[in-house]
Design a protein around this motif. Structure first.
Motif, PDB file in Angstrom:
ATOM      1  N   UNK A   1       0.797  -1.227   0.000  1.00 46.08           N
ATOM      2  CA  UNK A   1       0.000   0.000   0.000  1.00 46.08           C
ATOM      3  C   UNK A   1       0.824   1.268   0.000  1.00 46.08           C
ATOM      4  N   UNK A   2       2.137   1.140  -0.043  1.00 44.54           N
ATOM      5  CA  UNK A   2       2.994   2.328   0.024  1.00 44.54           C
ATOM      6  C   UNK A   2       3.046   3.094  -1.295  1.00 44.54           C
ATOM      7  N   UNK A   3       2.838   2.381  -2.411  1.00 40.55           N
ATOM      8  CA  UNK A   3       2.868   3.047  -3.716  1.00 40.55           C
ATOM      9  C   UNK A   3       4.211   3.709  -3.963  1.00 40.55           C
ATOM     10  N   UNK A   4       4.169   4.873  -4.617  1.00 42.79           N
ATOM     11  CA  UNK A   4       5.431   5.606  -4.830  1.00 42.79           C
ATOM     12  C   UNK A   4       5.914   6.271  -3.548  1.00 42.79           C
ATOM     13  N   UNK A   5       4.984   6.444  -2.592  1.00 51.26           N
ATOM     14  CA  UNK A   5       5.308   7.243  -1.409  1.00 51.26           C
ATOM     15  C   UNK A   5       6.367   6.587  -0.526  1.00 51.26           C
ATOM     16  N   UNK A   6       6.297   5.259  -0.399  1.00 57.03           N
ATOM     17  CA  UNK A   6       7.273   4.555   0.428  1.00 57.03           C
ATOM     18  C   UNK A   6       8.692   4.693  -0.105  1.00 57.03           C
ATOM     19  N   UNK A   7       8.913   4.304  -1.374  1.00 55.10           N
ATOM     20  CA  UNK A   7      10.272   4.448  -1.926  1.00 55.10           C
ATOM     21  C   UNK A   7      10.727   5.903  -2.010  1.00 55.10           C
ATOM     22  N   UNK A   8       9.798   6.840  -2.190  1.00 57.86           N
ATOM     23  CA  UNK A   8      10.200   8.255  -2.208  1.00 57.86           C
ATOM     24  C   UNK A   8      10.684   8.672  -0.823  1.00 57.86           C
ATOM     25  N   UNK A   9       9.969   8.216   0.197  1.00 59.50           N
ATOM     26  CA  UNK A   9      10.401   8.531   1.569  1.00 59.50           C
ATOM     27  C   UNK A   9      11.805   7.969   1.825  1.00 59.50           C
TER      28      UNK A   9
END
Ligand SMILES: *[C@@H]1O[C@H](CO)[C@@H](O)[C@H](O)[C@H]1NC(C)=O
Length: 250
Positions: free
Chosen positions: A51-59
């Protein structure tokens, strides 16, 4: 004598405090970055089991660059430490704009990440209706509204990712991509014009060629590897606007 200024510059660099102001303004190192990711199911992270989508790897990329990133929003999805966002699965751009309008004054972002239009493109293709599709004006309006909501923020607007036209069982798959292309044309021209007039707004190209059908796990959603590619593109955009000195301290 000619070399003295250079030499003095070197000395100053060595002796200066670790974070002189000019350095803080243009580097991610130690920089507080409050970020609002806005969009539809792609921002939510559909297609990614975490559920992290792009947001997890961006973080992760921001953290590795020693930025102090926080993600804002009244929606929550994902299993990393900053799961907040404004991504609404199945929502048209009008619905996204209405949802953001309800809560914008509770947040003070440095950066807004906007990836909108894919849901509109698919819905319009399913009901078709020839071009021009109605959402072009809605996308343009939302791009302007986020700058009105948060005048201090820098806005990154994605040229949106493609769909997989090989999904022939989807009603209007080819037409959806045609609509995506039209939306991206509008996004490019709107962002170029607003930037020309001095707004802190920049395009991040995620359209076909950057992200491809091979990055998708279904008709419209990236899998984890595709989302990691999106994260890399957002990260480069964030580095660019920070280097321009656009991202101000609160
Ligand atoms: C997040 O979810 C993914 C997919 O279900 C899983 O592989 C991963 O271990 C989870 N990570 C954490 C920190 O819970």
């Amino acid at each position: 004598m000619r070399f003295l200024p250079l030499f003095m510059g070197f000395t100053l660099t060595v002796l200066a405090a670790p974070s002189p102001p000019f350095f803080r303004a243009t580097s991610l190192n130690g920089k507080p970055l409050a970020i609002i990711p806005i969009g539809d199911s792609i921002t939510f992270g559909a297609g990614d089991p975490s559920g992290n989508g792009y947001r997890g790897p961006l973080y992760d990329l921001l953290t590795k660059a020693h930025a102090k990133a926080t993600f804002l929003g009244d929606q929550v999805n994902g299993n990393f430490s900053q799961p907040h966002h404004q991504g609404y699965p199945g929502a048209s751009t009008t619905m996204i704009a209405d949802a953001v309008a309800k809560i914008y004054d509770s947040m003070d972002p440095d950066l807004v990440l906007l990836h909108v239009g894919v849901t509109d493109a698919a819905v319009a293709a399913g009901t078709q209706e020839p071009a021009p599709i109605a959402c072009l004006g809605e996308v343009e309006k939302l791009i302007d509204r986020v700058s009105e909501f948060w005048p201090r923020a820098t806005v990154l607007v994605a040229r949106i990712i493609p769909v997989d036209t090989a999904w022939t069982d989807i009603d209007g798959a080819v037409e959806t991509q045609w609509n995506v292309d039209r939306i991206n044309e509008r996004i490019s021209s709107v962002v170029a014009q607003r930037a020309y007039f001095g707004r802190r707004i920049m395009l991040v190209d995620m359209s076909h060629g950057q992200i491809t059908a091979a990055d998708l796990t279904d008709f419209a959603h990236p899998g984890p590897a595709g989302y990691a590619k999106m994260a890399g593109l957002w990260f480069t955009g964030i580095q660019d606007v920070v280097a321009k000195g656009w991202v101000s301290e609160p």
